[in-house]
Design an enzyme around this catalytic site. Structure first.
Site, PDB file in Angstrom:
ATOM      1  N   GLY B 150      82.434  46.416 102.139  1.00  0.00           N
ATOM      2  CA  GLY B 150      81.575  46.204 100.970  1.00  0.00           C
ATOM      3  C   GLY B 150      82.016  44.982 100.193  1.00  0.00           C
ATOM      4  O   GLY B 150      83.129  44.469 100.365  1.00  0.00           O
ATOM      5  N   CYS B 151      81.164  44.508  99.312  1.00  0.00           N
ATOM      6  CA  CYS B 151      81.452  43.267  98.588  1.00  0.00           C
ATOM      7  C   CYS B 151      82.645  43.420  97.645  1.00  0.00           C
ATOM      8  O   CYS B 151      83.570  42.601  97.666  1.00  0.00           O
ATOM      9  CB  CYS B 151      80.221  42.789  97.836  1.00  0.00           C
TER      10      CYS B 151
END
Lengths: 348, 348, 348, 348
Positions: B150-151
């Site tokens: 995920g970011c």
């Protein structure tokens, strides 16, 4: 009508102060002061005021102390260092002062480290009342000198004091992460502040030495009696108005729940017209507070990690500066706290 | 040329994946899949691709498993739940998979709590390699299934692992405050995401149960061997691209300095083309990373409070999603890590 | 490899030029020049370039003419007045020049009125080729000096020339309304350009004397043989990149339809990789062109009022400046027009 | 106190109407109506109103016509088609109506073409007074039904009527280029309106058939007696509030100067508290009008091309909708035009 002078009227905060005071039912704006703007019509300095600015002309800030001028209250939206240089002459002449700069918020010994100057008037500094009306209303009413708080400290102190007083969180464990729009930095003519540079930019600034840090610590300590150590990192985001502060603290015990935190906030501000406590950790939003003197508060427990999160959102130029200054003025004058101050925000 | 399929090509991440892969020297985009977009020309779904989209037509996602289709690698930019349903058939057929959804990032037992479903293929899940190339390059090279991070976890894990490995901070004390633009939420048709609603709005969301929380904890634990407890609160700000994460931890000792923290980061990423370690706590800025696969990292000590602050900034659709996925693809294919990936960002 | 010098490399346009050229397969950036930035590493001046900037150091602009320096082409992203002062020495030394400033776009007699100076080198000015590749590709290929067009003229000229050539509209009737983001004004350190001032502000500027006016008129006249009188009013809107120009002209006859206008545009640019003609008056959008060298064009008839509307949208730093300059360079070097230039834009 | 009902209270315009009326000294908000919002507390529908919303609960719009309800004036912020269906019952019952929708602005025969429906009540339509107070104050004062103008027509009509009346421009030659923020489109839940889509996007929309076109033409014709043909193209820009309209017309003669145009505007609005005529073609700016009921007007001549440019800037939700509706209400009630309406805008 109370005769009020606004010094530093040409800035963003000064402009909001003037706008609010021009619409205030019990106040007359008798003097608007500036530095470079001196000599200009107020409506040229703040074209958005239009005809509301009437015939007011900006005078040099220090003309406020000229003999035979009758000022009841002076509101100082000046750079740090300038208000502590100017305030004593006003105070000695019997003019009450609301200082929106940072010059009367800390103890004298803190100024060299955090502000880079030796405070010139420690005697007046000691008499200053820190102006969060929801916490210090009584003292403000009788004060000659009110230190109007910074935008981040306003939100953080309002969010944390009830939780600490109720023994729900550990004041020594506070981490505060702030987000702010660009108006907080004032009218800037720098490439850093330019639209092309600022749009789509998220970045921290001023850490770890931001001046709001000792202000938060001292204000919490004074209000709760507990020593407090805050790690504070503010961030710039692409907005104009609004500050949000997320505060992270250790829960005082395993059993403290979101409900306990919310209850403490709700009880503390049950009668406060400008504090909106949200239910159940519902997210505060600066957007809903813009243009109003309202601060939104919310808190929730994260039992998995043993931490509490308390979040405040407000308009930095209103509850975080000019609005709160007018609220303090109202208390000083024995007026209703809400006189001249909007509860409803601007939307969208 | 390696034959690559992009599933979920119609979203923001899918669009960036396709854009990068169409410009990649060693890859052929053989299939673009979508759900509602199936049947449309890719250049209609993503008009900004223009002629670069060639004659590609979006097909139903599950057509990728049709017999006689030759796909070497499938890149899955699908909603949570969809990739774990589709990946096994691909993997069983010998197609290597990069999953950009969250379906292969946690341990099986975590899915019911954090994602709301029982993982359908724990066997494949166990074989998945968590895809942060700077930390797990070797394992990625040989993997059949890479879980693209995920970011927020990308930034946080890269920022914290070197500090924890060097014993400079206490991993049990992590508070992570995230800020993100709106593209991270995907192509939304909601009033919440509308411009009039989102502009000038700063607000937290999804706390305390955000899915990136256990991902950060597990990834740090796997990389360092130390258990980690993260309080994570993300915030939405009025930007399109960019995530910044500020991480607050207790310093491991009185003597840990900003220099120690910076050195640990600089040493860890000395040979990494996509990690930019800033000197002396200089502020990272999402603006400088936009459009590139770069993450900016910075750290400083606050000895007054005994805390460390480590900050990461990156483009959520690049290093935080599509860019890192291509970096992982490069490693899987034995190519240079930087093939098809920009180091220079877009500015202004 | 062609050896290219970029002068004025520290500005927004200069930064984009350098970024494009560093990724260009047939070019070597041999020199980057600046004024105040001279002496700084390029990666400090443009941190978003990161490692892509290599070891380049900004030198004084006029060092480009030092003896024994080998430059094949110099690209001048200088302020008006500076490029006409510097170009002759380069040209006389056999260096080919692409001038991104306005110094070689008009006839000599127009400079005093529109630019406020007497042109110092009318002889070279006469040899300059106006650089819109889609219209003047042949002349550009052989030119020593190419005048790279302004951002608004690029869109307006591309939109109007085919309509005028086809006799569909009256060139004497042109009204052009422009909208631009703030990057077009360069790296500014002014309050006017500050985020707090520019956000939520829509306003005209520079009319009626904007320098792009005579440029549009002359370029259209040269390309069509028809005299053209343009009323041009540009407006600033809260964006960073992107210009859109809406052009209003009288239809040449009652029967001219949207289809006729669209056909004329489509035929004119059938083989042009960077011109996207939209069908049936579909609205162009700067958002889809950002980061690419593409211009979107569209036109429709309003038979009720007898007018045609032609609209162009493009990225002012790409097709409106640096991108088109590289396209011109490609033609000058006999390379493929698209070398080093993206067709796909950035989105979102 | 006048008893006022607000229908369609849940939208952006409805929210501003309610906010203004709650602060109006001579008005009581007796009813707030909605469709989907019916049954909800007003403060939930518009959280920014906070405590100002009191205990008001949204009722179904058509409950306003229930027997024994006492409403003096109904203000209809409804979708097109809805207000003309609901207004007759109110009017027949003696309730005066301000219609903020487009249902009473045109002549009956124009509705099928521009609005797609046959007007259901041509008799009432004929009695409607077009509500621009600066032009039709007298008629508004006595009207039972006021058609509150659209945002663009408000600015364009105010800008052009004095110039046409003074014979300075040719009304048949009008080109109007509009720019608007997103709030004009209402509370949207579409991908088109999403922040990630709208930021950095400049684009036309709705042309050539935008409904404001015939409204401008008819309003100008009624006010001046001259037939007027307008080519109108509005554009969306990344802002929330604010519309700017730039109007281009042929000058009536060679000698018409910027001074003539400015004088005509200044004379026409000398006594108007909400019209700010700028000197010498100085640029209007939506930013300065936000939150106020002010429109800024400016005009200049371009003798080189024989054209006049007149530009209007205003807040689409204030002078362009809710503010002007309250101004009309004031006139209908014989109150001071400015009651409850701010002259000072919000800044920054």
């Amino acid at each position: 009508m109370t005769s009020v002078a606004v010094l530093g009227a040409s800035g963003f905060t000064g402009g909001e102060l003037v706008r609010l005071l021009l619409g205030h039912p019990d106040v007359e704006v008798a003097f608007v002061g500036g530095e470079r703007a001196a000599g200009s019509a107020l409506r040229e300095v703040h074209p958005h005021l239009g005809a509301a600015a009437g015939a007011l002309v900006v005078e040099p800030n220090d003309a406020v102390t000229a003999p035979r001028r009758t000022t009841d209250v002076a509101m100082l939206a000046l750079p740090s260092g300038a208000s502590s240089a100017l305030a004593p002459a006003l105070l000695d002449a019997g003019v009450r002062v609301v200082d929106l700069a940072g010059d009367h918020r800390l103890s004298a010994e803190a100024y060299p480290e955090w502000y880079g100057f030796v405070h010139p008037e420690p005697a007046w500094l000691e008499k200053a009342v820190y102006g969060i009306p929801e916490l210090h209303g009584g003292a403000i009413a009788g004060a000659d000198l009110v230190a109007n708080p910074g935008c981040f400290p306003t939100g953080v102190v309002l969010a944390l004091v009830p939780l600490i007083r109720a023994g729900l969180v550990d004041p020594a464990s506070a981490v505060v992460d702030g987000k702010t729009g660009w108006s907080g930095a004032g009218r800037l003519a720098t490439e850093e502040a330019s639209f092309a540079r600022a749009e789509e930019s998220l970045r921290p600034y001023g850490a770890p030495g931001h001046r709001h840090t000792p202000e938060m610590e001292l204000a919490i300590e004074r209000a709760t009696g507990d020593a407090c150590a805050v790690t504070f990192v503010p961030h710039l985001v692409p907005a104009t108005r609004g500050v949000a502060a997320s505060c992270y603290l250790s829960l005082a015990g395993d059993r403290v729940s979101t409900g306990d935190l919310t209850d403490a906030l709700a009880r503390a501000y049950a009668g406060s017209p400008f504090v909106r406590v949200l239910a159940d950790g519902e997210p505060p939003d600066t957007k809903r507070t813009r243009g109003s003197n309202v601060v939104e508060l919310s808190a929730f427990a994260d039992p998995r990690t043993g931490r509490a999160v308390a979040i405040a959102a407000l308009d930095n130029l209103m509850k975080g500066a000019a609005g709160q200054a007018v609220q303090n003025l109202n208390l000083m004058l024995g007026l209703d706290e809400t006189a001249g101050l909007p509860v409803a925000g601007w939307y969208p």
